[in-house]
Design a protein around this motif. Structure first.
Motif, mmCIF file in Angstrom:
data_model
loop_
_atom_site.group_PDB
_atom_site.id
_atom_site.type_symbol
_atom_site.label_atom_id
_atom_site.label_comp_id
_atom_site.label_asym_id
_atom_site.label_seq_id
_atom_site.Cartn_x
_atom_site.Cartn_y
_atom_site.Cartn_z
ATOM 1 N N TRP A 279 0.848 -1.190 0.000
ATOM 2 C CA TRP A 279 0.000 0.000 0.000
ATOM 3 C C TRP A 279 0.885 1.242 0.000
ATOM 4 O O TRP A 279 1.920 1.284 0.671
ATOM 5 C CB TRP A 279 -0.909 0.021 1.231
ATOM 6 N N LYS A 281 0.638 5.801 -0.241
ATOM 7 C CA LYS A 281 -0.076 7.064 -0.405
ATOM 8 C C LYS A 281 0.891 8.006 -1.113
ATOM 9 O O LYS A 281 1.934 8.366 -0.558
ATOM 10 C CB LYS A 281 -0.506 7.656 0.936
ATOM 11 N N LEU A 286 3.260 2.640 2.999
ATOM 12 C CA LEU A 286 2.519 2.519 4.251
ATOM 13 C C LEU A 286 2.797 1.170 4.902
ATOM 14 O O LEU A 286 2.875 0.144 4.214
ATOM 15 C CB LEU A 286 1.017 2.669 3.993
ATOM 16 N N TYR A 292 -2.853 2.731 10.683
ATOM 17 C CA TYR A 292 -3.223 1.965 9.495
ATOM 18 C C TYR A 292 -3.290 0.477 9.841
ATOM 19 O O TYR A 292 -2.311 -0.099 10.332
ATOM 20 C CB TYR A 292 -2.199 2.163 8.371
ATOM 21 N N LEU A 305 -7.301 -1.719 3.395
ATOM 22 C CA LEU A 305 -6.539 -0.765 4.195
ATOM 23 C C LEU A 305 -7.547 0.010 5.038
ATOM 24 O O LEU A 305 -8.461 0.645 4.498
ATOM 25 C CB LEU A 305 -5.756 0.200 3.301
ATOM 26 N N ILE A 307 -8.104 3.012 7.794
ATOM 27 C CA ILE A 307 -7.567 4.192 8.475
ATOM 28 C C ILE A 307 -8.445 4.404 9.704
ATOM 29 O O ILE A 307 -9.646 4.699 9.583
ATOM 30 C CB ILE A 307 -7.585 5.421 7.558
ATOM 31 N N ASP A 314 -5.148 13.059 5.724
ATOM 32 C CA ASP A 314 -5.236 11.752 5.067
ATOM 33 C C ASP A 314 -5.772 11.856 3.642
ATOM 34 O O ASP A 314 -5.808 10.856 2.918
ATOM 35 C CB ASP A 314 -6.134 10.806 5.875
#
Length: 377
Positions: A279, A281, A286, A292, A305, A307, A314
Motif C-alpha cells: 500500500w 499514499k 505505508l 493503518y 486498508l 484508516i 489523510d
C-alpha cells in the motif's frame, strides 16, 4: 535448362522440353493438403540449377514451406520458391555448392492438417564442369582436402528455463569445413520438425520450441558432423509451469469520509500465489501501525486498508500493488475527507503563564531551594 527433379542427369535429352506428367487425384479439392506428385534428384554434377517440384492441393489453399535437413529455408536469391496456379510448388537452387546437399522437404499446412514430401540432393564435384581447383564451401570459395577441418563449437548451447506455453529458443555457433550437418536430440532421441523447428543463419544454428509444454523438459544435445569429424554439446531445458499474473477483479474506488471517522479502502485481486500486497499514499510506503490496519485474504483475494481515525491530512491518492513471480498490477483511488471548516479567529491565550518564586533554604547549598508558584491574578 534447369535440371528437372526426378530425372537422372544421364537421361537428360530433348524429351525434357515437354511437360512431365504428374499423377492427379480424382478430386481437386480436399480438406487436408496432400501430395499429388513428388520428385527426387539423386545427384547433381552441374552446371544447371537443381530444381525440386511437386504438386500439392488443399482447401483452403495451404501455406508452403521448404526445409533442408529439417531446417526451414528462407526465400532468397539462393533459394527461389514458386507456387503456380496449377498447384505446382517449385524450389530452384542457383549457384549450387557442396553445402546445399541434403534432404529437402516441401511442407504444406492448412487449418485441417499438413502434408510433406522429401527428396535428396547429392552434389558431386566435377572440375571439368565447374572449372575449380577444389570443392566449394558455403561462401563459394574453393578449398583443398588439406584445408578441411572438423566441426568445432564456437559458442555452445546454454541451459535454458522456459515458461510453459511460451516460445523457447536455443542457439549455438559451429565452425567446420565443409559446413557440418547439424542435428538436435532430446534424451537420446533425434528431434524431427514435427515437434519443433530448426533454423540456420551462417554458422548459427537454432532449435525452436514454439509452444513449450512440460514434457519438453529434459536433456538435449546438438551434434555436428562432417567428413573430418564430429562434435557434440549437451544442454538442459527446464520448463516452468505457467502461472497467472495479478489482476484486480475488484479495483479500489474513490471514497469520501467524514473527518474523525474510520474508513476502509477495499479491492480484490486474483492470480498465482504467493502474492505480495503493498500500500502507498502518493510516494510514501505505508506499513501497519496504530493508524493503518492492513489485511489480505489469500483464499478470496480480498485486500483492505483501514484508516482508524481519518483526518484532513489523510486526503489524497492511495495505491494498492499486487506482485507475484509472473508480474504485478496496481489500482488507485482518491480519498476525500469532509467536515466543518474551522472558524478563523485571532490568537488568544487559553492557559496563561504563572509567576514563579524560589526561596533558598540553605545559603551554603546553591542547589537547595523551595519553589512556589501562584497566579498573578
Amino acid at each position: 535448362m534447369p535440371v528437372q527433379a526426378g530425372v537422372p542427369l544421364d537421361q537428360l535429352d530433348d524429351t525434357m522440353e515437354s511437360e512431365p506428367y504428374v499423377p492427379l487425384l480424382p478430386h481437386q479439392v480436399q480438406s487436408v493438403p496432400y501430395n499429388v506428385g513428388s520428385a527426387v534428384l539423386d545427384e547433381y554434377m552441374g552446371p544447371y540449377d537443381p530444381t525440386f517440384d511437386c504438386i500439392v492441393k488443399g482447401e483452403p489453399e495451404p501455406d508452403i514451406y521448404w526445409l533442408r535437413d529439417g531446417a526451414q529455408i528462407p526465400e532468397s536469391t539462393e533459394a527461389i520458391m514458386e507456387y503456380e496456379d496449377d498447384d505446382t510448388c517449385t524450389l530452384v537452387l542457383p549457384a549450387i555448392n557442396l553445402h546445399k546437399a541434403g534432404k529437402y522437404t516441401c511442407k504444406a499446412i492448412n487449418p485441417h492438417g499438413e502434408a510433406t514430401c522429401s527428396a535428396v540432393l547429392t552434389v558431386k564435384t566435377d572440375r571439368r564442369l565447374q572449372g575449380m581447383d577444389g570443392p566449394q564451401v558455403a561462401d563459394g570459395t574453393s578449398y583443398s582436402p588439406s584445408q578441411a577441418k572438423p566441426p568445432k563449437f564456437l559458442e555452445a548451447p546454454k541451459d535454458k528455463t522456459a515458461e510453459e506455453g511460451k516460445q523457447c529458443r536455443v542457439s549455438c555457433e559451429i565452425d567446420g569445413i565443409p559446413p557440418p550437418a547439424v542435428t538436435w536430440s532430446k534424451d537420446g532421441d533425434q528431434l524431427s520438425d514435427e515437434a519443433c523447428r530448426f533454423e540456420q543463419e551462417g554458422q548459427t544454428y537454432t532449435l525452436i520450441l514454439d509452444e513449450t509444454v512440460l514434457d519438453d523438459e529434459g536433456f538435449y544435445a546438438c551434434t555436428a558432423v562432417n567428413p573430418k569429424g564430429r562434435a557434440e554439446k549437451m544442454f538442459q531445458i527446464k520448463v516452468k509451469e505457467a502461472g497467472e499474473a495479478p489482476t484486480f477483479v475488484g479495483p479500489l474506488i474513490d471514497t469520501t469520509a467524514d473527518d474523525g471517522t474510520c474508513v476502509q479502502l477495499k479491492c480484490k485481486v486474483q492470480g498465482a500465489r504467493p502474492m505480495k500486497i503493498l500500500w502507498r499514499k502518493y510516494d510514501i510506503h505505508l506499513t501497519p501501525s496504530s493508524m493503518y490496519h492492513m489485511s489480505y485474504n489469500e483464499s478470496t483475494g480480498d485486500c483492505m486498508l483501514e484508516i482508524v481515525i481519518v483526518g484532513r491530512n489523510d486526503e489524497g491518492e492511495f495505491l494498492c500493488r499486487a506482485e507475484n513471480e509472473f508480474g504485478r498490477e496496481e489500482t488507485t483511488a482518491e480519498l476525500i475527507v469532509e467536515g466543518p471548516e474551522p472558524v478563523p479567529y485571532a490568537p488568544k491565550v487559553t492557559a496563561p503563564l504563572k509567576d514563579v518564586e524560589v526561596l533558598r533554604v540553605n545559603p551554603g547549598n546553591s542547589n537547595a531551594a523551595l519553589q512556589h508558584t501562584h497566579d498573578p491574578s
